[in-house]
Design a protein around this motif. Structure first.
Motif, PDB file in Angstrom:
ATOM      1  N   SER A  28     -24.633   3.938 -15.630  1.00 24.21           N
ATOM      2  CA  SER A  28     -24.336   4.915 -16.683  1.00 24.21           C
ATOM      3  C   SER A  28     -24.560   4.324 -18.077  1.00 24.21           C
ATOM      4  O   SER A  28     -25.074   4.998 -18.980  1.00 24.21           O
ATOM      5  CB  SER A  28     -22.884   5.391 -16.541  1.00 24.21           C
ATOM      6  OG  SER A  28     -22.543   6.288 -17.559  1.00 24.21           O
ATOM      7  N   ASP A  52     -26.701   8.150  -2.847  1.00 23.88           N
ATOM      8  CA  ASP A  52     -25.886   7.638  -1.742  1.00 23.88           C
ATOM      9  C   ASP A  52     -25.952   8.617  -0.566  1.00 23.88           C
ATOM     10  O   ASP A  52     -25.192   9.598  -0.524  1.00 23.88           O
ATOM     11  CB  ASP A  52     -24.437   7.461  -2.198  1.00 23.88           C
ATOM     12  CG  ASP A  52     -23.577   6.781  -1.139  1.00 23.88           C
ATOM     13  OD1 ASP A  52     -24.084   6.528  -0.029  1.00 23.88           O
ATOM     14  OD2 ASP A  52     -22.390   6.506  -1.433  1.00 23.88           O
ATOM     15  N   ARG A 104     -21.993   2.409 -10.503  1.00 26.96           N
ATOM     16  CA  ARG A 104     -22.227   3.648 -11.249  1.00 26.96           C
ATOM     17  C   ARG A 104     -21.933   3.458 -12.736  1.00 26.96           C
ATOM     18  O   ARG A 104     -22.650   4.007 -13.592  1.00 26.96           O
ATOM     19  CB  ARG A 104     -21.384   4.779 -10.667  1.00 26.96           C
ATOM     20  CG  ARG A 104     -21.847   5.228  -9.277  1.00 26.96           C
ATOM     21  CD  ARG A 104     -20.983   6.342  -8.713  1.00 26.96           C
ATOM     22  NE  ARG A 104     -21.378   6.704  -7.362  1.00 26.96           N
ATOM     23  CZ  ARG A 104     -22.365   7.538  -7.056  1.00 26.96           C
ATOM     24  NH1 ARG A 104     -23.059   8.107  -8.035  1.00 26.96           N
ATOM     25  NH2 ARG A 104     -22.642   7.815  -5.793  1.00 26.96           N
ATOM     26  N   ASN A 105     -20.919   2.691 -13.060  1.00 30.17           N
ATOM     27  CA  ASN A 105     -20.601   2.442 -14.469  1.00 30.17           C
ATOM     28  C   ASN A 105     -21.719   1.674 -15.166  1.00 30.17           C
ATOM     29  O   ASN A 105     -22.091   1.989 -16.302  1.00 30.17           O
ATOM     30  CB  ASN A 105     -19.294   1.662 -14.583  1.00 30.17           C
ATOM     31  CG  ASN A 105     -18.068   2.520 -14.315  1.00 30.17           C
ATOM     32  OD1 ASN A 105     -18.146   3.748 -14.338  1.00 30.17           O
ATOM     33  ND2 ASN A 105     -16.935   1.888 -14.057  1.00 30.17           N
ATOM     34  N   GLN A 106     -22.252   0.644 -14.493  1.00 27.60           N
ATOM     35  CA  GLN A 106     -23.334  -0.139 -15.083  1.00 27.60           C
ATOM     36  C   GLN A 106     -24.588   0.708 -15.274  1.00 27.60           C
ATOM     37  O   GLN A 106     -25.273   0.602 -16.300  1.00 27.60           O
ATOM     38  CB  GLN A 106     -23.646  -1.355 -14.197  1.00 27.60           C
ATOM     39  CG  GLN A 106     -22.517  -2.368 -14.069  1.00 27.60           C
ATOM     40  CD  GLN A 106     -22.072  -2.920 -15.403  1.00 27.60           C
ATOM     41  OE1 GLN A 106     -22.872  -3.163 -16.290  1.00 27.60           O
ATOM     42  NE2 GLN A 106     -20.767  -3.110 -15.554  1.00 27.60           N
ATOM     43  N   GLN A 154     -14.403  -0.345   3.333  1.00 26.45           N
ATOM     44  CA  GLN A 154     -13.400   0.349   2.522  1.00 26.45           C
ATOM     45  C   GLN A 154     -12.063  -0.395   2.507  1.00 26.45           C
ATOM     46  O   GLN A 154     -11.154  -0.027   1.764  1.00 26.45           O
ATOM     47  CB  GLN A 154     -13.200   1.771   3.072  1.00 26.45           C
ATOM     48  CG  GLN A 154     -14.377   2.697   2.764  1.00 26.45           C
ATOM     49  CD  GLN A 154     -14.279   4.034   3.460  1.00 26.45           C
ATOM     50  OE1 GLN A 154     -13.619   4.158   4.500  1.00 26.45           O
ATOM     51  NE2 GLN A 154     -14.937   5.052   2.911  1.00 26.45           N
ATOM     52  N   TRP A 190     -16.483  -9.082 -11.281  1.00 23.36           N
ATOM     53  CA  TRP A 190     -17.117  -8.104 -12.180  1.00 23.36           C
ATOM     54  C   TRP A 190     -16.890  -8.463 -13.646  1.00 23.36           C
ATOM     55  O   TRP A 190     -17.663  -8.046 -14.521  1.00 23.36           O
ATOM     56  CB  TRP A 190     -16.587  -6.700 -11.896  1.00 23.36           C
ATOM     57  CG  TRP A 190     -16.951  -6.204 -10.527  1.00 23.36           C
ATOM     58  CD1 TRP A 190     -16.160  -6.200  -9.418  1.00 23.36           C
ATOM     59  CD2 TRP A 190     -18.218  -5.678 -10.110  1.00 23.36           C
ATOM     60  NE1 TRP A 190     -16.858  -5.696  -8.333  1.00 23.36           N
ATOM     61  CE2 TRP A 190     -18.119  -5.360  -8.740  1.00 23.36           C
ATOM     62  CE3 TRP A 190     -19.424  -5.441 -10.765  1.00 23.36           C
ATOM     63  CZ2 TRP A 190     -19.167  -4.816  -8.009  1.00 23.36           C
ATOM     64  CZ3 TRP A 190     -20.482  -4.893 -10.044  1.00 23.36           C
ATOM     65  CH2 TRP A 190     -20.355  -4.585  -8.685  1.00 23.36           C
ATOM     66  N   GLU A 243     -14.957   1.264  -2.626  1.00 28.31           N
ATOM     67  CA  GLU A 243     -14.678   2.186  -3.736  1.00 28.31           C
ATOM     68  C   GLU A 243     -14.888   1.500  -5.082  1.00 28.31           C
ATOM     69  O   GLU A 243     -15.519   2.051  -5.993  1.00 28.31           O
ATOM     70  CB  GLU A 243     -13.253   2.710  -3.615  1.00 28.31           C
ATOM     71  CG  GLU A 243     -12.884   3.737  -4.689  1.00 28.31           C
ATOM     72  CD  GLU A 243     -11.454   4.216  -4.563  1.00 28.31           C
ATOM     73  OE1 GLU A 243     -11.062   5.110  -5.325  1.00 28.31           O
ATOM     74  OE2 GLU A 243     -10.718   3.686  -3.699  1.00 28.31           O
ATOM     75  N   ARG A 244     -14.364   0.287  -5.205  1.00 27.31           N
ATOM     76  CA  ARG A 244     -14.529  -0.463  -6.471  1.00 27.31           C
ATOM     77  C   ARG A 244     -15.996  -0.807  -6.696  1.00 27.31           C
ATOM     78  O   ARG A 244     -16.505  -0.696  -7.835  1.00 27.31           O
ATOM     79  CB  ARG A 244     -13.689  -1.746  -6.395  1.00 27.31           C
ATOM     80  CG  ARG A 244     -13.934  -2.727  -7.570  1.00 27.31           C
ATOM     81  CD  ARG A 244     -13.247  -2.287  -8.832  1.00 27.31           C
ATOM     82  NE  ARG A 244     -13.604  -3.063  -9.996  1.00 27.31           N
ATOM     83  CZ  ARG A 244     -13.103  -4.273 -10.294  1.00 27.31           C
ATOM     84  NH1 ARG A 244     -12.202  -4.848  -9.493  1.00 27.31           N
ATOM     85  NH2 ARG A 244     -13.468  -4.901 -11.401  1.00 27.31           N
ATOM     86  N   ASN A 291     -18.749   0.764  -5.611  1.00 28.96           N
ATOM     87  CA  ASN A 291     -19.516   1.955  -5.995  1.00 28.96           C
ATOM     88  C   ASN A 291     -19.217   2.365  -7.431  1.00 28.96           C
ATOM     89  O   ASN A 291     -20.123   2.761  -8.187  1.00 28.96           O
ATOM     90  CB  ASN A 291     -19.207   3.109  -5.042  1.00 28.96           C
ATOM     91  CG  ASN A 291     -19.792   2.889  -3.661  1.00 28.96           C
ATOM     92  OD1 ASN A 291     -20.490   1.909  -3.429  1.00 28.96           O
ATOM     93  ND2 ASN A 291     -19.509   3.793  -2.739  1.00 28.96           N
ATOM     94  N   LEU A 292     -17.943   2.258  -7.821  1.00 29.31           N
ATOM     95  CA  LEU A 292     -17.553   2.616  -9.182  1.00 29.31           C
ATOM     96  C   LEU A 292     -18.209   1.700 -10.206  1.00 29.31           C
ATOM     97  O   LEU A 292     -18.743   2.164 -11.229  1.00 29.31           O
ATOM     98  CB  LEU A 292     -16.028   2.547  -9.305  1.00 29.31           C
ATOM     99  CG  LEU A 292     -15.456   2.842 -10.708  1.00 29.31           C
ATOM    100  CD1 LEU A 292     -15.762   4.267 -11.131  1.00 29.31           C
ATOM    101  CD2 LEU A 292     -13.939   2.587 -10.722  1.00 29.31           C
ATOM    102  N   GLU A 293     -18.186   0.390  -9.948  1.00 35.28           N
ATOM    103  CA  GLU A 293     -18.781  -0.568 -10.888  1.00 35.28           C
ATOM    104  C   GLU A 293     -20.286  -0.371 -11.010  1.00 35.28           C
ATOM    105  O   GLU A 293     -20.846  -0.438 -12.116  1.00 35.28           O
ATOM    106  CB  GLU A 293     -18.467  -2.000 -10.444  1.00 35.28           C
ATOM    107  CG  GLU A 293     -17.003  -2.392 -10.524  1.00 35.28           C
ATOM    108  CD  GLU A 293     -16.507  -2.547 -11.950  1.00 35.28           C
ATOM    109  OE1 GLU A 293     -17.336  -2.513 -12.893  1.00 35.28           O
ATOM    110  OE2 GLU A 293     -15.284  -2.704 -12.132  1.00 35.28           O
TER     111      GLU A 293
END
Length: 376
Positions: free
Chosen positions: A326, A340, A322-324, A309, A165, A315-316, A318-320
């Motif tokens: 955002s 999702d 969503r951050n991009q 998982q 990432w 988890e990482r 999905n977070l990345e």
């Protein structure tokens, strides 16, 4: 009069002869007989060019209709235009999804479609760790891009980092580009000779549930018919292949299939910086356009979800993502939506054919989640 060649030229002449001989194996009749009839995935990629021409023709005949663009893997390949028109009226949805279609392949077609200046009603982008894995690009390197696109996106100076990432890159790695051009230039690299495939292609295939009972057609005839079906689907369903399998497979099978998928694509392997780059490229191509963009985490079976998982991978991821999303959502006139179904309480029908593919009977439940009212 005899022409004499200097002896130093003989090796070059030999290489030239072998290079030209290799091109024989690009001939369709040779490929049909030497390349396994069971390997159909490449045709889904190659025939997106045919779908693109259909899209241009349909849009020219009926310019009043907008177009929807579906990008992803076979899990998105089941969304057909008639199915989606209930949610986006007066819209023809063209499905450019392909088996394990990675972001690099999605970005290629998104860019080509945007250049047509056709009125786009929405774009669906499928994302999950499998499509971002290093192996996901294998099918698309068989010639699914054009040469200039690959040349313009080669990253000659990529630095290796532990975290994909945070890797700074500008496209395909040198190794990926090398594989692409080798398969463009050398037929026997793209279609390795396999004596067992030659035999199987010309042998009558058995009927699925009846071992020993012949279907009356050879493997290559079956593949030929399937290719014709894809071409027909491009014209009737605009690239979609609705899932006609309505049953749910046994839990034991799903557990084993999930284990196999995880081991093949994700175990011990970090994600691909190439795919992360092209995902971000798509976001930037669509920011500020006013086009609704659905970033979609596909529904997967619970056993596969548990495997993804492992070590916090899902988890990482999905977070990345969503951050991009955002970040680009802050650009004025941008419309990005992350959806999702896996965590949506309205998703009730969870029957799976295998660990990846939802039963066709469950799509009526999935579609309202994927295309909510606020998008219309």
């Amino acid at each position: 009069m005899k022409i004499k060649f200097p002896i130093v030229l003989y090796p070059f002449l030999l290489v030239l002869v072998l290079f030209l001989f290799d091109k024989i194996f690009f001939l369709p009749i040779i490929v049909e007989n030497t390349y396994s009839w069971k390997k159909i995935e490449r045709k889904f990629y190659e025939l997106k060019e045919d779908l693109f021409e259909v899209m241009l023709d349909v849009s020219k005949k009926d310019p009043s209709k907008q177009i929807g663009l579906i990008l992803g893997s076979s899990r998105s390949g089941e969304f057909d235009s008639e199915m989606v028109e209930e949610f986006f009226p007066n819209t023809n949805s063209f499905n450019f999804a392909a088996p394990f279609g990675p972001p690099s392949f999605q970005a290629y077609w998104l860019e080509r479609v945007l250049k047509t200046k056709l009125p786009i009603r929405y774009v669906l982008i499928e994302v999950d760790p499998l499509l971002f894995s290093k192996s996901s690009i294998d099918y698309s390197l068989n010639g699914s891009y054009d040469n200039l696109y690959v040349l313009n996106h080669i990253d000659f100076f990529r630095n290796k980092t532990v975290d994909p990432w945070s890797t700074k890159t500008t496209g395909f790695s040198v190794d990926e580009a090398e594989v692409y051009f080798l398969k463009k230039l050398f037929a026997l690299y793209k279609y390795p000779l396999d004596p067992s495939a030659i035999k199987a292609n010309n042998k009558e295939i058995e009927i699925g549930f009846f071992p020993g009972l012949s279907s009356g057609i050879t493997g290559k005839e079956h593949k030929r018919g399937y290719i014709d079906k894809i071409k027909l689907v491009n014209r009737v369903k605009f690239g979609a292949l609705p899932n006609e399998i309505k049953f749910a497979n046994m839990d034991l099978f799903l557990e084993r299939d999930a284990e196999a998928m995880y081991n093949q694509y994700l175990r011990g392997s970090s994600l691909s910086p190439t795919q992360i780059f092209f995902f971000n490229k798509m976001l930037h191509l669509l920011e500020g356009t006013g086009i609704p963009v659905i970033v979609y985490f596909p529904a997967v079976s619970e056993p596969l979800r548990r495997k993804m998982q492992t070590d916090g991978l899902l988890e990482r991821f999905n977070l990345e993502i969503r951050n991009q999303v955002s970040l680009v959502s802050k650009v004025p006139n941008s419309k990005f939506y992350v959806i999702d179904p896996n965590v949506d309480p309205n998703w009730k029908c969870k029957d799976f054919v295998d660990s990846l593919h939802l039963s066709g009977a469950c799509f009526p439940n999935l579609l309202p989640i994927l295309f909510p009212k606020y998008l219309r």
